[in-house]
Design an enzyme around this catalytic site. Structure first.
Site, short mmCIF file in Angstrom:
data_model
loop_
_atom_site.label_atom_id
_atom_site.label_comp_id
_atom_site.label_asym_id
_atom_site.label_seq_id
_atom_site.Cartn_x
_atom_site.Cartn_y
_atom_site.Cartn_z
N ARG A 87 0.65 -1.49 0.30
CA ARG A 87 -0.15 -0.26 -0.21
C ARG A 87 0.70 1.43 0.11
O ARG A 87 1.87 1.83 0.81
CB ARG A 87 -1.16 0.36 1.09
CG ARG A 87 -1.90 1.49 1.36
CD ARG A 87 -3.61 1.40 2.85
NE ARG A 87 -3.51 2.10 2.64
CZ ARG A 87 -4.55 2.38 3.35
NH1 ARG A 87 -5.06 1.72 3.97
NH2 ARG A 87 -5.46 3.87 3.59
N ARG A 96 -6.14 1.49 -2.92
CA ARG A 96 -6.00 1.08 -2.47
C ARG A 96 -5.78 -0.29 -2.25
O ARG A 96 -6.95 -0.85 -3.00
CB ARG A 96 -5.97 1.81 -0.88
CG ARG A 96 -7.43 0.98 0.24
CD ARG A 96 -8.97 2.00 0.11
NE ARG A 96 -7.94 2.92 -0.06
CZ ARG A 96 -8.24 3.55 1.35
NH1 ARG A 96 -8.23 3.42 2.59
NH2 ARG A 96 -7.79 4.91 1.24
N ASP A 99 -7.03 -1.61 2.31
CA ASP A 99 -7.24 -1.38 3.87
C ASP A 99 -7.76 -1.99 4.84
O ASP A 99 -8.53 -3.07 4.80
CB ASP A 99 -8.23 -0.34 3.35
CG ASP A 99 -8.09 0.83 4.53
OD1 ASP A 99 -7.35 1.11 4.60
OD2 ASP A 99 -9.52 1.36 4.34
N ASP A 101 -9.24 -2.17 8.95
CA ASP A 101 -9.70 -0.40 9.98
C ASP A 101 -10.39 -1.78 10.94
O ASP A 101 -10.57 -2.54 11.15
CB ASP A 101 -11.17 0.28 9.07
CG ASP A 101 -10.44 0.92 8.13
OD1 ASP A 101 -8.94 1.38 8.20
OD2 ASP A 101 -11.95 1.66 7.84
#
Ligand code: BTN
Length: 446
Positions: A87, A96, A99, A101
């Site tokens: 990334r 991207r 990712d 989270d």
């Protein structure tokens, strides 16, 4: 001092390169770090980008992980994994490779500053680097839907179970199922991909699925089309498949005998009925052997097809057609009266409702199918008895030769319908056109 045991829900997204591979590699690298244990990962969903919309579609999934890392250390591990996968810094909400989270983080014992949720306590925090729970998670269908799959009983901020949210079709906007079934459960990554193949128009999803299966498509491959030009119904009939319906076929490779194929239809009938009840709250029932009715109108037809090599089944294709939001006035006159649609074609979220129903049917089907293969037909027989409202009622079965009239008393261990005639004889019917009450009215579309 012993470290605190915690569990966290992580959201994954990728829209560059081989998106599935990026998520799979990200999971593997997390696992190899030895700092987290991955318990469960949802199906994969393809979603339209939010925020910066000039970019490719995302694949999203949610994982449940166990860890002894603090929220901050878990975040830095996730960020390291993103960088390892390649990334690069980009605009906020931009494209991207991967990712990751943190959505929610729970510790085992209570913390005075956090809300209780079951036996564990949810950590809430707001620092320049990390906000927990994730501040936008409850606005995002691509988080809520896979999260509900991983833990349907998780509580929302207003105390409801998350599974109740998936009936709000608005949250399905811009989202569709890409690969079905938990991607990771306990032991590791699942390698048999239950792919969803979508087409705008085909002759028949059953034909496409049969061709794919003949060239080796794996069990669970699912072919979905917006419309069919020559949809196949039972007894060589045409199945009208206008836009707004759910027309799909599943490739299966069960090791069963030819006489057990009838169970596959009944599994599909129960899976569809239960999904319609859950998704729309409508009183769907199974009509033996291959239909689902709502308020006496046919809303679904099922067509199994099989191929054998010698006496061994090579594959089965189960075709399922559901009138989710179709214009019944476009159907031929002879079936217009007997067919219904689940919602109006003008429903503002008809296509989202169709996606929600698809996921629910696949979920139910895969559970019942697994149970059938491992434990036999008893459980599904129980379910059919529960969902089949023609039992105890007067029926007429049209077959070649004389019609059989009587009371439908039960389904037998070979999936046949047992009819008690006026003379008190029990007749076992293996196939045929059944009408409830009145003789002569078939339901399949001409
Ligand atoms: C019936 O006659 O009731 C069975 C109808 C089955 C229709 C479905 S739609 C998806 C799949 N593809 C087909 O061509 N037929 C089945």
């Amino acid at each position: 001092m012993t470290a605190t045991r915690a569990h966290a829900y992580l959201g994954f997204g990728s829209n560059l390169g081989d998106r599935r591979e990026n998520i799979a590699k990200g999971l593997a690298v997390l696992c190899e770090s030895g700092r987290v244990e991955i318990t469960k990962v949802s199906s994969l969903y393809e979603t339209e980008p939010v925020g910066y919309t000039e970019q490719g579609l995302f694949l999203n999934a949610v994982a449940l992980v166990e860890t002894e890392l603090s929220p901050e250390d878990l975040l830095s591990l996730c960020k390291d994994v993103e960088v390892q996968l390649g990334r690069k810094p980009t605009v906020r909400w931009g494209p991207r490779i991967l990712d990751i989270d943190i959505l929610m983080y729970f510790v085992e014992s209570g913390d005075p500053l956090s809300d209780d949720s079951g036996d564990s306590a949810q950590i809430k925090m707001d620092t320049p680097f990390l906000t927990l729970p994730h501040p936008r998670m409850w606005e995002r269908g691509f988080v809520i839907i896979p999260l509900a799959e991983v833990n349907p009983d998780l509580l929302t901020p207003d105390g409801r179970k998350i599974k109740s949210l998936i009936r709000d079709f608005r949250i399905w906007t811009g989202l569709r199922l890409f690969e079905f079934g938990l991607m990771w459960q306990g032991a590791g990554l699942r390698h048999d991909r239950r792919r969803i193949m979508r087409f705008t128009e085909v002759e028949s999803t059953n034909s496409v699925a049969v061709n794919l299966a003949s060239s080796g498509a794996s069990c669970g491959t699912c072919v979905i089309a917006e419309t069919q030009t020559s949809g196949r119904g039972r007894r060589g009939r045409l199945w009208h498949s206008p836009p707004g319906g759910l027309w799909f076929s599943l490739v299966l490779r069960p090791e069963i005998q030819s006489q057990d194929v009838a169970w596959l239809s009944l599994i599909a009938g129960v899976a569809v009925s239960s999904a319609i009840r859950d998704t729309f709250g409508l009183p769907a029932v199974v009509k033996w052997p291959n239909d689902v009715l709502v308020s006496g109108k046919k809303v679904c037809g099922i067509l199994p097809e099989t191929r054998f090599i010698g006496d061994k089944m090579d594959f089965a294709v189960v075709g399922i057609g559901v009138n989710v939001a179709i214009r019944t006035d476009l159907l031929p006159l002879q079936v217009r009266e007997t067919c219904g649609t689940l919602v109006s074609p003008d429903h503002p979220h008809a296509s989202e409702a169709r996606e929600a129903l698809t996921v629910s049917i696949l979920d139910n089907f895969s559970l019942l199918y697994k149970q059938f293969l491992s434990e036999g037909f008893l459980e599904i027989l129980q379910k059919v008895r529960e969902y089949c409202d023609m039992l105890g009622r007067e029926v007429t079965v049209l077959r070649l030769g004389t019609p059989i009239q009587g009371i439908a008393v039960d389904i037998d261990s070979d999936a046949s319908l047992i009819i008690r005639t006026k003379s008190g004889e029990n007749v076992h019917v293996v196939s045929g056109e059944v009408s409830i009450g009145v003789p002569g009215a078939g339901y399949a579309r001409e």
